[in-house]
Design a protein around this motif. Sequence first.
Motif, mmCIF file in Angstrom:
data_model
loop_
_atom_site.group_PDB
_atom_site.id
_atom_site.type_symbol
_atom_site.label_atom_id
_atom_site.label_comp_id
_atom_site.label_asym_id
_atom_site.label_seq_id
_atom_site.Cartn_x
_atom_site.Cartn_y
_atom_site.Cartn_z
ATOM 1 N N CYS A 154 14.370 59.229 -27.912
ATOM 2 C CA CYS A 154 13.234 60.451 -26.696
ATOM 3 C C CYS A 154 13.274 60.312 -26.037
ATOM 4 C CB CYS A 154 11.694 59.461 -27.237
ATOM 5 S SG CYS A 154 10.350 60.632 -25.724
ATOM 6 N N GLU A 155 14.264 61.961 -25.829
ATOM 7 C CA GLU A 155 14.415 62.782 -24.550
ATOM 8 C C GLU A 155 13.856 61.925 -23.548
ATOM 9 O OE1 GLU A 155 17.792 63.875 -22.594
ATOM 10 O OE2 GLU A 155 17.784 63.239 -24.595
ATOM 11 N N ASP A 156 12.225 62.138 -23.668
ATOM 12 C CA ASP A 156 11.544 61.922 -22.449
ATOM 13 C C ASP A 156 11.539 59.984 -21.775
ATOM 14 O OD1 ASP A 156 10.523 65.241 -22.031
ATOM 15 O OD2 ASP A 156 9.344 64.461 -23.434
ATOM 16 N N MET A 157 11.618 59.810 -22.507
ATOM 17 C CA MET A 157 11.428 58.224 -22.234
ATOM 18 C C MET A 157 13.227 57.309 -22.442
ATOM 19 S SD MET A 157 8.346 56.582 -25.076
ATOM 20 C CE MET A 157 9.193 56.825 -26.048
ATOM 21 N N SER A 158 13.673 58.152 -22.967
ATOM 22 C CA SER A 158 15.513 57.422 -22.798
ATOM 23 C C SER A 158 16.524 58.128 -22.273
ATOM 24 C CB SER A 158 15.634 56.356 -23.962
ATOM 25 O OG SER A 158 15.565 57.655 -25.499
ATOM 26 N N ARG A 159 16.080 59.450 -21.884
ATOM 27 C CA ARG A 159 17.431 60.104 -21.082
ATOM 28 C C ARG A 159 18.627 59.778 -20.305
ATOM 29 N NH1 ARG A 159 14.034 63.550 -17.212
ATOM 30 N NH2 ARG A 159 13.796 62.569 -15.780
ATOM 31 N N TYR A 160 18.729 58.358 -20.056
ATOM 32 C CA TYR A 160 19.157 58.024 -19.228
ATOM 33 C C TYR A 160 20.050 56.792 -19.779
ATOM 34 C CZ TYR A 160 22.048 57.752 -15.118
ATOM 35 O OH TYR A 160 23.684 57.660 -14.289
ATOM 36 N N VAL A 161 19.784 56.320 -20.995
ATOM 37 C CA VAL A 161 19.645 54.740 -22.029
ATOM 38 C C VAL A 161 20.870 55.437 -22.443
ATOM 39 C CG1 VAL A 161 19.396 53.120 -23.661
ATOM 40 C CG2 VAL A 161 17.192 54.310 -21.453
ATOM 41 N N ASN A 162 22.223 54.759 -22.630
ATOM 42 C CA ASN A 162 23.517 55.256 -23.049
ATOM 43 C C ASN A 162 24.373 54.611 -23.371
ATOM 44 O OD1 ASN A 162 25.124 57.432 -24.308
ATOM 45 N ND2 ASN A 162 25.980 57.746 -22.807
ATOM 46 N N GLY B 270 8.849 51.649 -32.558
ATOM 47 C CA GLY B 270 9.212 51.623 -31.365
ATOM 48 C C GLY B 270 10.530 51.737 -30.619
ATOM 49 N N PRO B 271 11.295 51.045 -30.677
ATOM 50 C CA PRO B 271 12.143 51.026 -30.057
ATOM 51 C C PRO B 271 12.890 51.922 -30.766
ATOM 52 C CG PRO B 271 11.893 48.486 -30.770
ATOM 53 C CD PRO B 271 10.833 49.965 -31.281
ATOM 54 N N ALA B 272 13.284 52.095 -31.640
ATOM 55 C CA ALA B 272 14.107 53.974 -32.365
ATOM 56 C C ALA B 272 12.868 54.714 -32.256
ATOM 57 C CB ALA B 272 13.316 53.458 -33.830
ATOM 58 N N VAL B 273 11.859 54.351 -31.864
ATOM 59 C CA VAL B 273 11.542 56.435 -31.226
ATOM 60 C C VAL B 273 11.604 55.942 -29.635
ATOM 61 C CG1 VAL B 273 8.918 57.080 -30.694
ATOM 62 C CG2 VAL B 273 9.572 56.119 -33.272
ATOM 63 N N PHE B 274 11.922 55.273 -28.940
ATOM 64 C CA PHE B 274 12.260 55.373 -27.450
ATOM 65 C C PHE B 274 13.654 55.204 -27.841
ATOM 66 C CE2 PHE B 274 14.448 52.761 -24.345
ATOM 67 C CZ PHE B 274 13.789 52.851 -23.059
ATOM 68 N N LEU B 275 13.833 55.225 -28.453
ATOM 69 C CA LEU B 275 15.573 55.579 -28.052
ATOM 70 C C LEU B 275 16.141 57.230 -28.453
ATOM 71 C CD1 LEU B 275 17.601 51.995 -29.100
ATOM 72 C CD2 LEU B 275 17.580 52.822 -27.157
ATOM 73 N N HIS C 71 23.104 71.163 -27.198
ATOM 74 C CA HIS C 71 22.049 70.908 -26.489
ATOM 75 C C HIS C 71 21.916 69.009 -26.343
ATOM 76 C CE1 HIS C 71 19.797 70.229 -30.031
ATOM 77 N NE2 HIS C 71 20.460 71.674 -30.006
ATOM 78 N N GLY C 72 22.557 68.818 -26.642
ATOM 79 C CA GLY C 72 22.447 67.236 -26.819
ATOM 80 C C GLY C 72 21.624 66.448 -28.179
ATOM 81 N N GLY C 73 21.901 64.897 -27.796
ATOM 82 C CA GLY C 73 21.327 64.705 -29.182
ATOM 83 C C GLY C 73 20.908 63.354 -28.798
ATOM 84 N N SER C 74 21.021 62.150 -29.717
ATOM 85 C CA SER C 74 20.513 60.573 -29.903
ATOM 86 C C SER C 74 21.312 60.433 -31.018
ATOM 87 C CB SER C 74 19.258 60.415 -29.330
ATOM 88 O OG SER C 74 19.500 58.897 -29.054
#
Length: 270
Positions: free
Chosen positions: A247-255, A240-245, A150-153
């Motif tokens: 959090c799927e809701d906020m950075s789901r297309y950041v890769n 904040g940046p670590a939470v952003f990366l 189910h994915g992940g970060s």
Amino acid sequence: MTALPAWNMLKGKTAAITGGTTGIGRAIVLAYITQGCNVAVNHLGLPRDEVHRHSLLEEAKVLERKGIKTGEILELSGDVTDPETSTSLVQQAVSQWGKLDIFVANAGVFKQAELLKIEPALLDHSVDVNIKGSFYSCQAAARQMVKQGHGGSIIGISSVSALLGGGLQAHYTPTKAAILSMMQSMAIALGKDKIRCNALMPGTIATQLADHDMKNPTKMAALEERIPLGRIGAPEDMAGPAVFLACEDMSRYVNATGLLADGGMYSKLQ
């Protein structure tokens, strides 16, 4: 001190982090549990570091006493240069909470050294911890995330030093560039599994690794003059940046990217 209010952005998630009792790692742990995330925390387990381990757990209790419904902390000792350390960290997190959603490869070392005086032992240690340790830990996390399906970060803590040279850092800057490159390649390899891999790239942050600069008033003044925001970063500035990366809701297309958080230092060339 945490940098973000308890908005439950990571509620129900499970994370693991290496080198999580001091500096940037510690700030990320506190930010994650404040957002409702359970966190497995790796540390070396050295006697001299016991004060940091105890104070981290105490700070977590302080958050609870403030009425914040925090995630739990599981702490485990081990050296990331041993692949088994990260395998065990991931396994323990999954055993405790049933899954792994977020992994942060944070453990790193740095000691200033003049280029012509760098000994093989120092170079080997820098590469072993910063590159190999990050690789082993991210690989262990990726194996678990692929198995879950189910994915992940996955977040590698790189540095502005991945982009800039340093006269006393010839053994260090290449390791941070390697972490950025590693995240890019892992993102390509793991994209089909919906696992996002990114690098967080701090600028000059007041941590133990930067003690040599923090204790030098002349160096501090030069650094502050170079940073448009006018101050050295605090570990909490990376929360904040670590939470952003994470959090799927906020950075789901950041890769496959490097998130530079340096107060603008990199851009100030004149």
